[in-house]
Motif scaffolding. Structure first.
Motif, PDB file in Angstrom:
ATOM      1  N   ALA A 264     -17.121  10.144   4.033  1.00 15.71           N
ATOM      2  CA  ALA A 264     -15.886  10.607   3.564  1.00 15.71           C
ATOM      3  C   ALA A 264     -16.116  12.191   3.164  1.00 15.71           C
ATOM      4  CB  ALA A 264     -15.087   9.630   2.648  1.00 15.71           C
ATOM      5  N   SER A 265     -17.154  12.268   2.759  1.00 17.18           N
ATOM      6  CA  SER A 265     -17.391  13.751   2.049  1.00 17.18           C
ATOM      7  C   SER A 265     -17.773  14.759   3.388  1.00 17.18           C
ATOM      8  CB  SER A 265     -18.553  13.717   1.142  1.00 17.18           C
ATOM      9  OG  SER A 265     -18.141  13.140   0.162  1.00 17.18           O
ATOM     10  N   VAL A 266     -17.943  14.279   4.666  1.00 17.74           N
ATOM     11  CA  VAL A 266     -18.329  15.079   5.756  1.00 17.74           C
ATOM     12  C   VAL A 266     -16.981  16.042   6.170  1.00 17.74           C
ATOM     13  CG1 VAL A 266     -18.980  15.324   8.132  1.00 17.74           C
ATOM     14  CG2 VAL A 266     -20.143  13.617   6.779  1.00 17.74           C
ATOM     15  N   ALA A 267     -17.030  17.276   6.136  1.00 23.93           N
ATOM     16  CA  ALA A 267     -16.086  18.098   6.299  1.00 23.93           C
ATOM     17  C   ALA A 267     -15.375  17.982   7.740  1.00 23.93           C
ATOM     18  CB  ALA A 267     -16.643  19.521   6.366  1.00 23.93           C
ATOM     19  N   GLY A 268     -14.203  17.756   7.712  1.00 27.13           N
ATOM     20  CA  GLY A 268     -13.423  17.863   8.993  1.00 27.13           C
ATOM     21  C   GLY A 268     -12.848  16.317   9.360  1.00 27.13           C
ATOM     22  N   ILE A 269     -13.218  15.318   8.709  1.00 26.18           N
ATOM     23  CA  ILE A 269     -13.014  14.032   9.079  1.00 26.18           C
ATOM     24  C   ILE A 269     -11.469  13.966   8.223  1.00 26.18           C
ATOM     25  CG2 ILE A 269     -13.018  11.640   8.590  1.00 26.18           C
ATOM     26  CD1 ILE A 269     -16.132  12.137   8.972  1.00 26.18           C
ATOM     27  N   ASP A 270     -10.601  13.564   8.992  1.00 26.83           N
ATOM     28  CA  ASP A 270      -9.068  13.409   8.586  1.00 26.83           C
ATOM     29  C   ASP A 270      -8.768  12.147   8.196  1.00 26.83           C
ATOM     30  OD1 ASP A 270      -7.950  16.269   8.986  1.00 26.83           O
ATOM     31  OD2 ASP A 270      -8.453  15.763  10.948  1.00 26.83           O
ATOM     32  N   THR A 301      -7.809   5.892  -0.753  1.00 25.77           N
ATOM     33  CA  THR A 301      -8.412   7.064  -0.378  1.00 25.77           C
ATOM     34  C   THR A 301      -9.728   6.900  -0.687  1.00 25.77           C
ATOM     35  OG1 THR A 301      -7.761   8.371  -2.207  1.00 25.77           O
ATOM     36  CG2 THR A 301      -6.537   8.593  -0.381  1.00 25.77           C
ATOM     37  N   ILE A 302     -10.669   7.748   0.077  1.00 26.99           N
ATOM     38  CA  ILE A 302     -12.292   7.812  -0.265  1.00 26.99           C
ATOM     39  C   ILE A 302     -12.480   9.106  -0.368  1.00 26.99           C
ATOM     40  CG2 ILE A 302     -14.536   7.092   0.146  1.00 26.99           C
ATOM     41  CD1 ILE A 302     -13.389   4.782   1.671  1.00 26.99           C
ATOM     42  N   ASN A 303     -13.022   9.738  -1.323  1.00 25.50           N
ATOM     43  CA  ASN A 303     -13.301  11.126  -1.872  1.00 25.50           C
ATOM     44  C   ASN A 303     -11.916  12.163  -1.127  1.00 25.50           C
ATOM     45  OD1 ASN A 303     -15.534  10.899  -3.033  1.00 25.50           O
ATOM     46  ND2 ASN A 303     -16.750  10.501  -1.133  1.00 25.50           N
ATOM     47  N   GLY A 304     -10.823  11.630  -1.449  1.00 27.07           N
ATOM     48  CA  GLY A 304      -9.586  12.262  -0.910  1.00 27.07           C
ATOM     49  C   GLY A 304      -9.339  11.939   0.818  1.00 27.07           C
ATOM     50  N   VAL A 305      -9.986  11.372   1.267  1.00 24.19           N
ATOM     51  CA  VAL A 305      -9.526  10.968   2.766  1.00 24.19           C
ATOM     52  C   VAL A 305      -9.076   9.557   2.690  1.00 24.19           C
ATOM     53  CG1 VAL A 305     -10.661  10.726   5.076  1.00 24.19           C
ATOM     54  CG2 VAL A 305     -11.784  12.333   3.297  1.00 24.19           C
ATOM     55  N   PRO A 306      -7.504   9.415   3.560  1.00 27.02           N
ATOM     56  CA  PRO A 306      -7.268   8.081   3.670  1.00 27.02           C
ATOM     57  C   PRO A 306      -8.048   7.427   4.538  1.00 27.02           C
ATOM     58  CG  PRO A 306      -5.854   9.999   4.877  1.00 27.02           C
ATOM     59  CD  PRO A 306      -6.981  10.755   3.943  1.00 27.02           C
ATOM     60  N   ALA A 307      -8.055   6.044   4.155  1.00 27.40           N
ATOM     61  CA  ALA A 307      -8.956   4.977   4.704  1.00 27.40           C
ATOM     62  C   ALA A 307      -8.544   3.507   4.440  1.00 27.40           C
ATOM     63  CB  ALA A 307     -10.359   5.203   3.936  1.00 27.40           C
ATOM     64  N   VAL A 308      -8.854   2.919   5.278  1.00 24.25           N
ATOM     65  CA  VAL A 308      -8.409   1.372   5.492  1.00 24.25           C
ATOM     66  C   VAL A 308      -9.307   0.623   6.097  1.00 24.25           C
ATOM     67  CG1 VAL A 308      -7.435   1.545   7.797  1.00 24.25           C
ATOM     68  CG2 VAL A 308      -6.370   0.041   5.988  1.00 24.25           C
ATOM     69  N   VAL A 333      -3.606  17.529   7.188  1.00 22.90           N
ATOM     70  CA  VAL A 333      -3.103  16.367   6.736  1.00 22.90           C
ATOM     71  C   VAL A 333      -2.742  16.750   5.497  1.00 22.90           C
ATOM     72  CG1 VAL A 333      -3.718  14.030   5.551  1.00 22.90           C
ATOM     73  CG2 VAL A 333      -4.611  14.806   7.986  1.00 22.90           C
ATOM     74  N   LYS A 334      -1.150  16.552   5.234  1.00 23.85           N
ATOM     75  CA  LYS A 334      -0.649  17.069   4.073  1.00 23.85           C
ATOM     76  C   LYS A 334      -0.391  15.888   2.831  1.00 23.85           C
ATOM     77  CE  LYS A 334      -0.740  21.527   4.596  1.00 23.85           C
ATOM     78  NZ  LYS A 334      -1.656  22.367   4.093  1.00 23.85           N
ATOM     79  N   GLY A 335      -0.103  14.711   3.545  1.00 23.59           N
ATOM     80  CA  GLY A 335       0.040  13.474   2.749  1.00 23.59           C
ATOM     81  C   GLY A 335      -0.489  12.142   3.753  1.00 23.59           C
ATOM     82  N   SER A 336      -0.540  11.092   3.023  1.00 24.27           N
ATOM     83  CA  SER A 336      -0.961   9.892   3.679  1.00 24.27           C
ATOM     84  C   SER A 336      -0.390   8.635   2.803  1.00 24.27           C
ATOM     85  CB  SER A 336      -2.252   9.734   3.833  1.00 24.27           C
ATOM     86  OG  SER A 336      -2.728   9.586   2.619  1.00 24.27           O
ATOM     87  N   SER A 337       0.013   7.449   3.587  1.00 27.01           N
ATOM     88  CA  SER A 337       0.206   6.306   3.111  1.00 27.01           C
ATOM     89  C   SER A 337      -0.673   5.343   3.843  1.00 27.01           C
ATOM     90  CB  SER A 337       1.777   5.778   2.970  1.00 27.01           C
ATOM     91  OG  SER A 337       2.092   5.822   4.073  1.00 27.01           O
ATOM     92  N   VAL A 338      -1.107   4.204   3.150  1.00 21.55           N
ATOM     93  CA  VAL A 338      -2.196   3.209   3.783  1.00 21.55           C
ATOM     94  C   VAL A 338      -1.704   1.918   3.392  1.00 21.55           C
ATOM     95  CG1 VAL A 338      -4.484   2.568   3.835  1.00 21.55           C
ATOM     96  CG2 VAL A 338      -4.077   4.745   3.309  1.00 21.55           C
ATOM     97  N   GLU A 339      -1.735   1.003   4.275  1.00 25.25           N
ATOM     98  CA  GLU A 339      -1.223  -0.304   4.248  1.00 25.25           C
ATOM     99  C   GLU A 339      -1.885  -1.365   4.954  1.00 25.25           C
ATOM    100  OE1 GLU A 339       2.967  -2.511   5.505  1.00 25.25           O
ATOM    101  OE2 GLU A 339       2.852  -0.304   5.885  1.00 25.25           O
ATOM    102  N   LEU A 340      -2.017  -2.297   4.440  1.00 26.70           N
ATOM    103  CA  LEU A 340      -2.680  -3.850   5.004  1.00 26.70           C
ATOM    104  C   LEU A 340      -1.400  -4.780   5.308  1.00 26.70           C
ATOM    105  CD1 LEU A 340      -5.896  -4.200   3.076  1.00 26.70           C
ATOM    106  CD2 LEU A 340      -5.531  -3.446   5.203  1.00 26.70           C
ATOM    107  N   ARG A 341      -1.370  -5.182   6.398  1.00 24.28           N
ATOM    108  CA  ARG A 341      -0.354  -6.261   6.784  1.00 24.28           C
ATOM    109  C   ARG A 341      -0.980  -7.542   7.317  1.00 24.28           C
ATOM    110  NH1 ARG A 341       4.514  -3.012  10.017  1.00 24.28           N
ATOM    111  NH2 ARG A 341       4.647  -1.282   8.807  1.00 24.28           N
TER     112      ARG A 341
END
Length: 656
Positions: A264-270, A301-308, A333-341
């Motif tokens: 998650a700290s690798v630059a460029g991963i959204d 989020t992990i290190n600021g990167v949205p993740a699921v 990416v200006k914002g995110s929401s993460v969900e589990l269904r």
């Protein structure tokens, strides 16, 4: 909208529909343009295509790709801009996976998982570690008919020249797809979405017999640092990492199995859509302690990167909604929401049920054919707290095999031991226990007793090394304070039950009043600790330099679980035979010797806990089923309590 119709939308029809909208044909995007994109993930399906448990022979509405399909249909109906990925561990796991492997795939025959997934319009699939369990040939024959590309950025062909600069990837390392999405004003925009996938490098240990000399695996983070900039240069507007790798916090190490945190700290991963650990993120209790270390277990989020990470066996669909803005000439990416269904909340998608019905029925018939008898039930309800019949029967089979396979060799005459663990001990929920009633035994029951397609390996170890193996295994238990008057939990829930090896052929006791010597990752926790006491072979104390043969599986023998002194350099018999088939053969042989009643699989009680005192109160949880309660009543050291939660019952163990 029905899901089946979604899978049949042609590219031509989609183009016609999009032509009716305004479009940025000149590919110019005004500064400040906003767009919403929905990413969806399935992972660790493990051939649970139907909402059905082949071990119990009953429907299970908490699992199944047929349930995930309905969740995907609903999620697509809510958003115009969607992407769908699968993160591997797909073709192995349930008996249907074994059935398809044993039956084999003919040229032109489509594996049932791709019959289903080709209707679901996946954008890309990632390779998981269990994809290699049946060998490269079967893997390639399976994925040939996938209607979507496969990626893996850290698996390369073994060219044998020790020059990493000319290594060629086995799979496409990444894939960039041109998507046509609508921005918030309804204008169709072109977006290049890049996907990059990874698999644990430990495949080289876990599937050594299938992969050695054919492929090599490289570090996940290093390959991300290599390929992500290349994806950017090729025009990727959005980069989605799909690591089949769990989440663990710590100092970065080479060839990490669970590398998502550092990835998650690798630059460029959204965005990151991960798997492998069979956990939920966000929201999983395993990650509560990670708050404040760059992991947001609430918002995902992990290190600021949205993740699921959406669990396992199709029990959840993972969703990441990204808010994009065209800023300074590129999408960001200006914002995110993460969900589990949860898949338990929807009905199966009939189109997917129909697609796999033939193989489902054939698998059900195959696993139900009786081939032997046993005279007593086998269960794993209390496998973590006492010697257990579900482990005993595996160990007896492995010792029988080990003695036989070394006959006539220089190894003949050495003591043969067996290491086996409880694979089904509640890790996947309150129904995740082995129960085989007395009477007829079918392959369904063998697969219940041994759920993985491992192969048999025999190691040579000293008596001192056998003790250290058991010290590592004893990390399954918390330290118990003999003076405490309040209840204490016995089981260390952070320690995987499949790493709780019982070694048969020796006798021993575990002193849980002492601290564990090893951490769950195999590092030293307490150098001078010693929980294993009264370790004997044939009634005599085990001597440090005494030589033993230990029968185990390829996962453990190749370093899986990071047990001290246990790795492939200790293998003296590198067998291609499956542990599960060895077990089936042993059951059949024993049943032939007792044709009327079958053979007795009861445990021999070769291990137990060192007594502490009369007053200490030690608790653990297990199944609340009638069978579990009835079995508990027959055990002198296990007491029922009235505490029931989430399908589990709390039990007390007598330490007198």
């Amino acid at each position: 909208m029905k899901f089946g119709s979604i899978g049949k939308v042609s590219l031509l029809a989609m183009a016609v529909a999009l032509a009716a909208c305004d479009s940025d044909d000149d590919n110019s995007v005004p500064e400040g343009t906003e767009m919403e994109v929905r990413l969806m993930e399935s992972t660790d399906i493990h051939m649970y295509l139907m909402n059905y448990n082949y071990f119990t022979g009953k429907d299970d509405n908490n699992i199944g790709l047929v349930k995930v399909a309905s969740l995907i249909a609903d999620a697509r109906n809510e958003s115009e801009n969607t992407v769908l990925v699968d993160n591997g561990d797909l073709i192995q796991g349930s008996p249907m996976g074994d059935y398809m492997n044993r039956k084999g795939l003919q040229d032109g025959e489509i594996h049932p998982v791709y019959k289903a997934m080709n209707l679901m319009s996946y954008d890309v699939g990632n390779i998981g570690n269990h994809e290699f369990n049946y060998g490269l040939e079967f893997l390639q024959e399976s994925i040939d008919d996938a209607g979507f590309p496969y990626i893996s950025a850290n698996v390369f062909r073994d060219d044998g020249d020790n020059n990493p600069d000319n290594d060629q990837p086995v799979f496409e390392p990444y894939h960039i797809v041109d998507k046509q999405f609508k921005d918030k004003s309804g204008v169709v925009r072109k977006l290049k979405v890049g996907f990059i996938g990874f698999v644990p490098p430990q495949i080289m240990q876990w599937d050594k017999s299938n992969l050695d000399g054919k492929v090599i695996a490289k570090d996940i983070v290093e390959m991300a640092e290599r390929y992500v900039p290349e994806m950017k240069r090729k025009g990727a507007d959005l980069i989605v990492a799909i690591p089949h790798s769990g989440l663990m916090i710590g100092e970065r190490q080479q060839l990490e199995e669970n590398a998502t945190y550092h990835l998650a700290s690798v630059a460029g991963i959204d965005a990151i859509m991960f798997g492998h650990a069979h956990q939920n993120f966000p929201g999983g209790a395993s990650y509560d302690g990670y708050e404040g270390q760059g992991v947001d277990n609430v918002n995902g989020t992990i290190n600021g990167v949205p993740a699921v990470m959406p669990g396992f066996w199709g029990n959840h669909l993972g969703i990441i909604d990204l808010d994009l803005s065209f800023t300074d000439g590129s999408w960001a990416v200006k914002g995110s929401s993460v969900e589990l269904r949860q898949s338990a909340d929807v009905n199966p998608e009939q189109a997917i049920v129909d697609a796999v019905s033939e193989e489902h029925e054939a698998t059900s018939a195959w696993v139900s054919e009786p081939f032997a008898k046993i005279s007593a039930e086998v269960n794993s309800y209390f496998a973590l707290v006492q010697d257990d019949p579900s482990i005993q029967i595996v160990s007896d089979a492995q010792i029988d095999y080990g003695v036989s396979i070394v006959q006539g060799t220089e190894l003949e005459g050495l003591p043969v031991l067996s290491a086996a663990a409880p694979f089904r001990a509640g890790r996947q929920g309150a129904d995740d226990y082995t129960f085989v009633p007395a009477g007829d035994v079918a392959y369904r029951n063998v697969a219940d007793l041994y759920i993985y397609p491992n192969t048999v390996k025999v190691l040579m170890l000293s008596g001192a090394e056998v003790k250290e193996w058991l010290e590592m295994s004893a990390g399954q238990f918390n330290q118990i304070d003999p003076q405490a008057t309040t209840p204490q939990a016995l089981i260390n829930t952070a320690f995987p039950s499949y790493n709780f090896d019982v070694i048969d052929g020796v006798t021993y006791q575990i002193d849980v009043s002492q601290p564990a010597k090893y951490n769950t990752d195999g590092t030293i926790a307490n150098q001078g600790a010693s929980r294993i006491v009264n370790l004997n072979y044939a009634g005599q104390p085990v001597v440090a330099d005494q030589q033993f043969l230990v029968v185990t599986n390829n996962y453990r023998a190749s370093g899986g679980g990071r047990f001290p002194n246990v790795d492939s350099s200790r293998i003296v018999v590198d067998s291609p035979d499956e542990n599960r088939q060895v077990l089936a053969n042993y059951i059949a042989k024993q049943a032939e010797q007792n044709p009327d009643t079958g053979f007795d699989p009861s445990s021999d009680n070769n291990w137990g806990f060192l007594p502490i005192n009369d007053s200490v109160k030690v608790l653990f949880t297990s199944s609340n089923s009638e069978q579990a309660q009835a079995f508990a009543v027959s055990l002198p050291k296990v007491l029922l309590t009235d505490v029931v939660e989430g399908g589990f019952r709390t039990y007390e163990i007598d330490f007198k």
